[in-house]
Scaffold this motif. Sequence first.
Motif, PDB file in Angstrom:
ATOM      1  N   UNK A  19       3.588  -0.358  -1.378  1.00 15.02           N
ATOM      2  CA  UNK A  19       3.831  -1.879  -1.766  1.00 15.02           C
ATOM      3  C   UNK A  19       2.736  -2.440  -0.748  1.00 15.02           C
ATOM      4  N   UNK A  20       2.203  -3.567  -1.189  1.00 13.46           N
ATOM      5  CA  UNK A  20       1.448  -4.248  -0.064  1.00 13.46           C
ATOM      6  C   UNK A  20      -0.162  -4.358  -0.273  1.00 13.46           C
ATOM      7  N   UNK A  21      -0.763  -5.501   0.192  1.00 17.88           N
ATOM      8  CA  UNK A  21      -2.352  -5.721   0.151  1.00 17.88           C
ATOM      9  C   UNK A  21      -3.047  -4.418   0.482  1.00 17.88           C
ATOM     10  N   UNK A  22      -4.049  -3.991  -0.349  1.00 24.98           N
ATOM     11  CA  UNK A  22      -4.847  -2.889   0.161  1.00 24.98           C
ATOM     12  C   UNK A  22      -4.050  -1.629  -0.221  1.00 24.98           C
ATOM     13  N   UNK A  23      -2.877  -1.365  -0.840  1.00 26.06           N
ATOM     14  CA  UNK A  23      -2.392  -0.080  -1.237  1.00 26.06           C
ATOM     15  C   UNK A  23      -2.979   0.561  -2.138  1.00 26.06           C
ATOM     16  N   UNK A  24      -4.127   0.146  -2.989  1.00 26.19           N
ATOM     17  CA  UNK A  24      -4.670   0.422  -4.417  1.00 26.19           C
ATOM     18  C   UNK A  24      -5.265   2.003  -3.885  1.00 26.19           C
ATOM     19  N   UNK A  25      -5.917   2.396  -2.995  1.00 25.15           N
ATOM     20  CA  UNK A  25      -6.497   3.433  -2.677  1.00 25.15           C
ATOM     21  C   UNK A  25      -5.628   4.707  -2.714  1.00 25.15           C
ATOM     22  N   UNK A  26      -4.216   4.366  -2.584  1.00 29.35           N
ATOM     23  CA  UNK A  26      -3.290   5.462  -2.563  1.00 29.35           C
ATOM     24  C   UNK A  26      -3.065   6.181  -3.885  1.00 29.35           C
ATOM     25  N   UNK A  27      -3.561   5.625  -4.918  1.00 30.60           N
ATOM     26  CA  UNK A  27      -3.652   6.271  -6.311  1.00 30.60           C
ATOM     27  C   UNK A  27      -4.317   7.577  -6.209  1.00 30.60           C
ATOM     28  N   UNK A  28      -5.783   7.475  -5.747  1.00 34.20           N
ATOM     29  CA  UNK A  28      -6.506   8.596  -5.841  1.00 34.20           C
ATOM     30  C   UNK A  28      -6.113   9.764  -4.698  1.00 34.20           C
TER      31      UNK A  28
END
Length: 377
Positions: A19-28
């Motif tokens: 959770x939180x801003x900038x967490x999107x790269x954790x998907x890959x």
Amino acid sequence: MTLGLSTPIDLVRPARIAFGSGTLPSVQRWLDEKGLTRILVVADAFNAGRVDLLGLTGEVTVFGAVKPEPDLPNLEALLALAEQARAQAVIGFGGGSAMDLAKLAAVLPGSGQSLHDVVGPEKVAAKRAALVQVPTTAGTGSEAGTRALVTDPATQNKLAVQSLHMLADLAVIDPDLTLTVPPAVTAATGVDALAHCVEAFTSRKAHPAIDLYALEGARLAGRYLARAIADGSDREARAGMALASLYGGFCLGPVNTTAGHAVAYPLGTRHHIAHGAANALVFPHVLAFNAPAVPEKTALVLEALGLPASSDPQAVLASTHGWCRTLGCEMTLSAYKVPQDDLPAMAAEAHAIRRLLDNNPRDMSREDILAIYRAAY
């Protein structure tokens, strides 16, 4: 009304939540950890156009045609593509509709089960692909839950599938994805998140283990929703609403919604009013109707929204109706061109949704529902 502390409850959460801003790269990063390279992304047209934000590598198939109120043909088109893709991981990238369809795409292809085989609780045989949920709106909380809803065009009813196999393995809630959501959608989805919290808080099945999330979710909506509508680039407000939505999702599994959602559903299935907008329109009426059964909790809800505490039905209706209207929500059925002669059929349809109405703190007859539609007209 609230169940006791010792009442049994099952709490389930995605195995991992970022959770939180900038967490999107954790998907890959997560996909790499698991060695998953064949990916199916399930998205609406807008989010299909920004799949590159996910930074995916490997063999990526995108289904970018999720409808706002997904129906059987929409699901069948996705499942046909999913059969070909043979994905090791399915990513729901969008609002509740995309995430709901992603759940079904992770369990149905290659299973020998059709949607009708799995409608109801715990009929799904197994999870067949890893499931990652990435919400781009702050409303449904679908990233945290185990239910998927699909409209059957033949009956105009929502088919509800519930299965632990449809729980996300990873949920990534990056509020920065919601910065582009327009004010009207921010308002409607925000009231949907609020409704999940409030309906769970006032339900016959309300539980102290969930009340914590329900009341805090309502407080977050009270504090941040108007700010997120007024200035879409307000990162703190967007994060506050993303958290309210997640908490609403936590409420859905063990407790679920009540009459508010049942009364709102026919607006979507029969008249294609967006789910969040339908909830906003209905919310004040149902809260006021239930006030005599749950006076203390109703007063706490109003306080959470920054309104004067009350459990008087007329005061509850007036203040919450005004609150929703101030947010820019459309509060009349006539504005949506709903034909007045359809109200009795809508009331009959809503009254048949026993899985929700049986949890309502106060019994609601078909006539009561019709009276709400007329008052909202």
